[in-house]
Design an enzyme around this catalytic site. Structure first.
Site, PDB file in Angstrom:
ATOM      1  N   ALA A  22       0.841  -1.209   0.000  1.00 54.10           N
ATOM      2  CA  ALA A  22       0.000   0.000   0.000  1.00 54.10           C
ATOM      3  C   ALA A  22       0.876   1.260   0.000  1.00 54.10           C
ATOM      4  CB  ALA A  22      -0.920  -0.013   1.223  1.00 54.10           C
ATOM      5  N   SER A 105      10.279  -0.466  17.873  1.00 57.15           N
ATOM      6  CA  SER A 105      10.543   0.234  16.610  1.00 57.15           C
ATOM      7  C   SER A 105      10.140   1.703  16.728  1.00 57.15           C
ATOM      8  CB  SER A 105       9.764  -0.424  15.469  1.00 57.15           C
ATOM      9  OG  SER A 105       9.975  -1.820  15.493  1.00 57.15           O
ATOM     10  N   ASP A 128       1.593  -9.132  19.128  1.00 55.99           N
ATOM     11  CA  ASP A 128       1.315  -9.055  20.570  1.00 55.99           C
ATOM     12  C   ASP A 128       0.229  -8.040  20.944  1.00 55.99           C
ATOM     13  OD1 ASP A 128       3.447 -10.816  20.852  1.00 55.99           O
ATOM     14  OD2 ASP A 128       4.895  -9.210  21.175  1.00 55.99           O
ATOM     15  N   GLY A 171       3.040 -13.441  23.132  1.00 55.89           N
ATOM     16  CA  GLY A 171       2.471 -12.190  23.642  1.00 55.89           C
ATOM     17  C   GLY A 171       3.470 -11.342  24.412  1.00 55.89           C
ATOM     18  N   ARG A 172       4.667 -11.880  24.584  1.00 55.87           N
ATOM     19  CA  ARG A 172       5.716 -11.207  25.361  1.00 55.87           C
ATOM     20  C   ARG A 172       5.208 -10.936  26.780  1.00 55.87           C
ATOM     21  NH1 ARG A 172      10.417  -8.829  23.436  1.00 55.87           N
ATOM     22  NH2 ARG A 172       9.676  -8.891  21.309  1.00 55.87           N
ATOM     23  N   ALA A 187     -11.521 -21.975  26.060  1.00 58.75           N
ATOM     24  CA  ALA A 187     -10.601 -22.550  27.062  1.00 58.75           C
ATOM     25  C   ALA A 187     -11.255 -22.506  28.436  1.00 58.75           C
ATOM     26  CB  ALA A 187      -9.307 -21.753  27.070  1.00 58.75           C
ATOM     27  N   LYS A 215     -14.593 -33.614  29.471  1.00 60.80           N
ATOM     28  CA  LYS A 215     -13.593 -34.580  29.013  1.00 60.80           C
ATOM     29  C   LYS A 215     -12.378 -33.789  28.557  1.00 60.80           C
ATOM     30  CE  LYS A 215     -16.172 -38.401  29.047  1.00 60.80           C
ATOM     31  NZ  LYS A 215     -16.246 -38.643  30.478  1.00 60.80           N
TER      32      LYS A 215
HETATM   33  O1  F6P Z   1       6.923  -9.546  19.535  1.00 57.92           O
HETATM   34  C1  F6P Z   1       6.539 -10.702  18.859  1.00 57.92           C
HETATM   35  C2  F6P Z   1       7.110 -11.924  19.528  1.00 57.92           C
HETATM   36  O2  F6P Z   1       6.764 -13.055  18.759  1.00 57.92           O
HETATM   37  C3  F6P Z   1       6.704 -12.100  20.995  1.00 57.92           C
HETATM   38  O3  F6P Z   1       5.429 -12.672  21.135  1.00 57.92           O
HETATM   39  C4  F6P Z   1       7.809 -12.987  21.497  1.00 57.92           C
HETATM   40  O4  F6P Z   1       8.020 -12.754  22.873  1.00 57.92           O
HETATM   41  C5  F6P Z   1       8.999 -12.511  20.725  1.00 57.92           C
HETATM   42  O5  F6P Z   1       8.504 -11.841  19.578  1.00 57.92           O
HETATM   43  C6  F6P Z   1       9.950 -13.588  20.277  1.00 57.92           C
HETATM   44  O6  F6P Z   1      10.977 -12.950  19.621  1.00 57.92           O
HETATM   45  P1  F6P Z   1      12.149 -13.693  18.855  1.00 57.92           P
HETATM   46  O7  F6P Z   1      11.560 -14.373  17.670  1.00 57.92           O
HETATM   47  O8  F6P Z   1      13.080 -12.597  18.478  1.00 57.92           O
HETATM   48  O9  F6P Z   1      12.712 -14.637  19.831  1.00 57.92           O
END
Ligand code: F6P
Length: 321
Positions: A22, A105, A128, A171-172, A187, A215
C-alpha cells in the site's frame, strides 16, 4: 515530499507485506519515489535498500513475513550508528520514512527523529498488540486465528483422551493474545501476565470442571503468565493433585502464515494514510485505527506507557467455561 523510505522492524507480523504494498503503490500514484530499507534499522545503517517499482510489490498482499526482512537492531540503540543512518538518509534525500513495527521500533523512530530532518511515521505491527492507544496492530488478528486453529486440534485429542492440556501462546509481557485465543477456543482457563495466579485455586478449578463431566480441559498460558513457563506450571499443578497433563508451545507458528482479511485491510488502510500524513508534512506520529476511524497518535503517548488488557474479556473465559 519527493522521496519516501519504508522499513519493517522488530518481530515480523503477517500483514507487513500488505502495508509495504500500500505504501509503495500510494507513493508512486502520487509521483513520490519510494525505497525500501532491508532488515529494519540495520538497512538504514548499512545503506542497504531497494528502489521500488509497482511490480516489485505485486502478488505480496497475501504473503506472511516481510519481503524487506526485519531485525531487532542492537546497533541502532547506539547513537554512533543512528548518526550513520541519518547521514545515509540525508545523502539519499529521503524526506519521509514509514516504520512498520511495534513499540521498540517506535522508540527507534523517536530517537531518529531527534537527529534527523526526515519525517517519521509508524504503522503498528506486532502479533502481541502490546501498544497502548493504537487498537489492533497488524498481525494480531492472524496470530489469534493461527493459535485457534492449533488449539482446536488440541481440543479434539484432549476431549477424546480425557487429558488436560496446557497451551503456551506468545504475547511477550502482554495477555491480549492469550485472552482472545482463550475466548475463541472456549478454554477453561487463561493465564496472563497481568493477573497473578494461585496454583491451589487453579488446580481446584480444573478438577471441578472434570468432576462436572468435562472430558479434558484447555489451559492457555500466555507468555509471561507463569514466569517459569509451561513445564513448571505443570509440575506445580501436579503437586496439588493428580492431573493428567500435556504441554504444547505454539511458538513461532503464530507469527507466520497468510494474513487474515482483517490484517490485509488494516495494513492497506494504514499504509495509505501513512503516505498521506507524510505528504501533509506530519512527523513523529503513529497511524492507527483504535476504533472506527484512522487516528494520528504522538510517539510520546505510546512509548514506555503501559498497555491495558480488557479484564472484562478476560473474565468472559471463566464465565463461559
Ligand atoms: O513480539 C513478537 C514476539 O513473537 C513475541 O510474542 C515474542 O516474545 C517474541 O517476539 C519472540 O521474539 P524472537 O523471535 O526474536 O525470539
Amino acid at each position: 515530499m519527493k522521496k519516501i523510505g519504508v522499513l519493517t522492524s522488530g518481530g515480523d507480523a503477517p500483514g507487513m507485506n500488505a502495508a509495504i504494498r500500500a505504501i509503495v503503490r500510494t507513493s508512486l500514484n502520487n509521483n513520490i519515489e519510494i525505497i525500501g530499507f532491508r532488515n529494519g534499522y540495520e538497512g538504514l545503517i548499512d545503506n542497504d535498500y531497494v528502489v521500488f517499482d509497482r511490480r516489485l510489490v505485486g502478488n505480496i498482499i497475501q504473503k506472511g513475513g516481510s519481503i524487506l526482512h526485519t531485525s531487532r537492531s542492537s546497533r541502532f540503540a547506539n547513537k554512533k550508528y543512528r548518526l550513520i543512518a541519518e547521514k545515509n538518509l540525508r545523502a539519499l534525500n529521503v524526506d519521509g520514512l514509514v516504520i512498520i513495527g511495534g513499540e521498540g521500533s517506535t522508540k527507534g523512530a523517536t530517537a531518529l527523529s531527534k537527529i534527523s530532518k526526515t519525517k517519521c511515521v509508524v504503522i503498528p505491527a506486532t502479533i502481541d498488540k502490546d501498544m497502548p492507544l493504537v487498537g489492533p496492530t497488524i498481525g494480531f488478528d492472524t496470530a489469534i486465528n493461527s493459535a485457534l486453529s492449533a488449539i482446536d486440534k488440541i481440543r479434539d485429542t484432549a476431549t477424546t483422551s480425557n487429558v488436560t492440556h496446557i497451551v503456551e501462546v506468545m504475547g511477550r509481557n502482554c495477555g491480549w493474545l492469550g485472552i482472545l485465543a482463550g475466548i475463541g477456543a472456549g478454554a477453561e482457563v487463561t493465564i496472563i501476565p497481568e493477573v497473578k495466579i494461585d496454583i491451589a485455586k487453579l488446580s481446584k478449578k480444573i478438577k471441578s470442571q472434570l468432576d462436572r463431566g468435562k472430558k479434558g480441559c484447555i489451559i492457555i498460558l500466555a507468555e509471561g503468565g507463569f514466569s517459569k513457563g509451561g513445564s513448571s506450571l505443570a509440575s506445580a499443578l501436579k503437586k496439588k493433585g493428580d492431573l493428567d497433563l500435556r504441554i504444547t508451545t505454539l511458538g513461532h507458528m503464530q507469527r507466520g502464515g497468510n494474513p487474515s482479511a482483517l490484517d490485509r485491510v488494516l495494513a492497506t488502510e494504514l499504509g495509505v494514510h501513512a503516505v498521506n500524513a507524510l505528504k501533509n508534512g506530519l512527523s513523529k506520529i503513529i497511524i492507527a485505527k483504535p476504533f472506527d476511524c484512522v487516528e494520528k497518535i504522538g510517539f510520546d503517548k505510546v512509548i514506555n506507557k503501559k498497555v491495558k488488557v480488557d479484564m472484562y474479556l478476560h473474565d468472559l473465559i471463566e464465565n463461559t467455561a
